[in-house]
Design an enzyme around this catalytic site. Structure first.
Site, mmCIF file in Angstrom:
data_model
loop_
_atom_site.group_PDB
_atom_site.id
_atom_site.type_symbol
_atom_site.label_atom_id
_atom_site.label_comp_id
_atom_site.label_asym_id
_atom_site.label_seq_id
_atom_site.Cartn_x
_atom_site.Cartn_y
_atom_site.Cartn_z
ATOM 1 N N GLY A 14 2.287 -27.058 -32.803
ATOM 2 C CA GLY A 14 3.009 -26.097 -33.643
ATOM 3 C C GLY A 14 2.846 -24.670 -33.160
ATOM 4 O O GLY A 14 2.164 -24.385 -32.175
ATOM 5 N N GLN A 15 3.452 -23.756 -33.926
ATOM 6 C CA GLN A 15 3.508 -22.369 -33.446
ATOM 7 C C GLN A 15 2.209 -21.585 -33.630
ATOM 8 O O GLN A 15 1.877 -20.752 -32.790
ATOM 9 C CB GLN A 15 4.720 -21.640 -34.010
ATOM 10 C CG GLN A 15 4.855 -21.625 -35.513
ATOM 11 C CD GLN A 15 5.621 -20.389 -35.991
ATOM 12 O OE1 GLN A 15 6.053 -19.568 -35.199
ATOM 13 N NE2 GLN A 15 5.755 -20.246 -37.303
ATOM 14 N N ARG A 98 7.498 -26.295 -54.581
ATOM 15 C CA ARG A 98 6.091 -26.082 -54.193
ATOM 16 C C ARG A 98 5.276 -27.357 -54.431
ATOM 17 O O ARG A 98 4.421 -27.741 -53.657
ATOM 18 C CB ARG A 98 5.530 -24.921 -55.015
ATOM 19 C CG ARG A 98 4.273 -24.305 -54.465
ATOM 20 C CD ARG A 98 3.825 -23.175 -55.360
ATOM 21 N NE ARG A 98 3.405 -23.685 -56.654
ATOM 22 C CZ ARG A 98 2.153 -24.004 -56.957
ATOM 23 N NH1 ARG A 98 1.203 -23.855 -56.072
ATOM 24 N NH2 ARG A 98 1.844 -24.470 -58.140
ATOM 25 N N GLY A 130 -3.537 -24.827 -42.892
ATOM 26 C CA GLY A 130 -2.302 -25.439 -43.416
ATOM 27 C C GLY A 130 -2.204 -25.286 -44.924
ATOM 28 O O GLY A 130 -3.195 -25.457 -45.644
ATOM 29 N N ASP A 159 -4.508 -12.396 -44.797
ATOM 30 C CA ASP A 159 -4.235 -11.465 -45.900
ATOM 31 C C ASP A 159 -5.174 -10.256 -45.806
ATOM 32 O O ASP A 159 -4.762 -9.122 -46.018
ATOM 33 C CB ASP A 159 -4.407 -12.195 -47.237
ATOM 34 C CG ASP A 159 -3.603 -13.484 -47.269
ATOM 35 O OD1 ASP A 159 -2.379 -13.408 -47.177
ATOM 36 O OD2 ASP A 159 -4.207 -14.568 -47.323
ATOM 37 N N ARG A 162 -3.969 -8.065 -43.012
ATOM 38 C CA ARG A 162 -2.754 -7.350 -43.429
ATOM 39 C C ARG A 162 -3.121 -6.175 -44.337
ATOM 40 O O ARG A 162 -2.583 -5.071 -44.197
ATOM 41 C CB ARG A 162 -1.833 -8.302 -44.207
ATOM 42 C CG ARG A 162 -1.138 -9.340 -43.330
ATOM 43 C CD ARG A 162 -0.518 -10.436 -44.197
ATOM 44 N NE ARG A 162 0.326 -11.338 -43.425
ATOM 45 C CZ ARG A 162 0.742 -12.522 -43.847
ATOM 46 N NH1 ARG A 162 0.389 -12.953 -45.051
ATOM 47 N NH2 ARG A 162 1.511 -13.268 -43.085
ATOM 48 N N HIS A 187 -4.613 -18.281 -51.398
ATOM 49 C CA HIS A 187 -3.702 -17.800 -50.356
ATOM 50 C C HIS A 187 -2.283 -18.131 -50.809
ATOM 51 O O HIS A 187 -1.685 -19.120 -50.397
ATOM 52 C CB HIS A 187 -4.011 -18.447 -49.007
ATOM 53 C CG HIS A 187 -2.929 -18.165 -47.999
ATOM 54 N ND1 HIS A 187 -2.713 -16.923 -47.480
ATOM 55 C CD2 HIS A 187 -1.971 -18.960 -47.462
ATOM 56 C CE1 HIS A 187 -1.680 -16.959 -46.666
ATOM 57 N NE2 HIS A 187 -1.211 -18.187 -46.636
#
Ligand code: NAX
Length: 333
Positions: A14-15, A98, A130, A159, A162, A187
């Site tokens: 994955g990325q 969700r 994940g 977070d 950021r 999160h």
């Protein structure tokens, strides 16, 4: 030279893994002189892509990498690992609730918990990236009862980074001058980025409080909080893909600090099993400020909590209790 550390990355095709693997392979996390064996887990349809990633790791020509093992078999992936980055999960698809995402993903973490329990070293440090990361970490730990619960953590470091970057930009200082901003809770969009205990070094060498340096409480309790909470969505809107480079950097920072400890006077945020500190619900994975020494974290205690913060902590705690209930229902079915 030290013997190799054995590290598994899931979601390896994955990325996020694409950025993370380079940092692991060049020694950013476990040390510039620490050899590494990488086991890369993904699902069977991704094995061809994963083969390409393995070729690229080889082509980076990094001397610390002793072996790379791509696999779709958790028994191989988790065998004797010292550290686990659990990145792989199903992404949220259009129209998906969700709740649907939670059901799909907690099952993955149940299976991986069982595999860790069976195959990993009992000292393994497990970082869950994940989503829903906090609840996935809780489930993973529950299904790995032979591994201490303290060895599982969930990532809120992105977070934190950021938040630190937002404060540094506002204060016009480099990001390292801002310390001890806290991410409380989940999160998710209920997380509480809290600058009330943060400090900034404005050049005098002795840090002052961010609150006094910014001197704009309205900004700190509204725009700052919502910018951090919604940053992931802003990146998706712009990039059409979710945060990857910054998520990988945060995962590397998180595990680096578990491995090497936090600096004196500094704390970092991570989702860890709650002991009820700050009147949060017990037995959920809640993001707290922690200090780390000898690969053991300790929740920073005794910080004053304002009425504003109290309300935010309660909201995010309540969401985590709801997630726990939904996740347990899925796993016990
Ligand atoms: P990608 O969709 O690019 O990659 C996920 C990879 O996981 C895929 O290759 C997929 O095949 C694999 N996978 C799925 N099920 C698996 C299983 N059972 N075993 C092993 N591999 C499996 O997603 P990417 O952008 O890399 O994001 C990965 C996860 O990180 C997502 O759940 C995402 O929501 C979460 N994030 C968490 C963040 C955090 O701060 N905690 C921030 C970034 C990110 O959004």
């Amino acid at each position: 030279m030290a013997s190799p550390v054995r590290v598994v990355v899931t979601g390896a095709a994955g990325q996020i893994a694409y950025s993370l693997l380079y940092q692991l392979a060049k020694g950013d996390v476990f040390g510039a002189n620490q050899p590494i064996i990488l086991t890369l887990l993904d699902i069977p349809p991704m094995m061809e892509v994963l083969g390409g990633v393995v070729m690229e790791i080889a082509d980076c020509a990094l001397p610390l990498v002793k072996e790379v093992i791509p696999t779709a078999d958790p028994a191989v992936a988790f065998k004797d690992v010292d550290a686990a980055f659990l990145v792989g999960a199903m992404p949220r698809k259009q129209g998906m609730e969700r709740k649907d995402l939670l059901s799909a993903n907690v099952k993955i973490f149940k299976v991986q918990g069982e595999a860790l329990d069976k195959y990993a070293k009992k000292t393994v440090k497990v970082l869950v990236v994940g989503n829903p990361a906090n609840t996935n970490a809780l489930i993973c730990s529950k299904y790995a009862p032979s591994i201490p619960r303290e060895n599982f953590s969930a990532m809120t470091r992105l977070d934190q980074n950021r938040a630190q970057a937002q404060l540094a930009a506002r204060l016009k200082v480099s990001v390292d001058k801002v310390q001890n901003v806290i991410i409380w809770g989940n999160h998710s969009s209920t997380q509480f980025p809290d600058a009330a205990h943060a400090t900034v070094d404005l050049g005098s060498g002795s840090p002052v409080s961010v609150e006094s340096a910014i001197n704009d409480n309205a900004w700190l309790t509204s725009e700052f909080v919502s910018t951090v909470q919604k940053r992931g969505a802003a990146v998706i809107a712009a990039r059409k893909m979710s945060s990857a480079m910054s998520a990988a950097k945060a995962a590397a920072d998180h595990m680096h600090d578990i491995w090497h400890g936090t600096k004196p006077g500094q704390y970092v945020s991570m989702g860890v099993i709650s002991d009820g500190s700050y009147d949060t619900p017990k037995d959920i994975i809640f993001s707290f400020p922690v200090v780390i020494e000898n690969k053991q974290w300790k929740i920073v205690k005794g910080l004053p909590i304002s009425a504003f913060a109290r309300e935010k902590l309660d909201i995010t705690g309540k969401e985590l209790l709801e997630e726990r209930e939904e996740a347990m229902a899925v796993c016990e079915n």
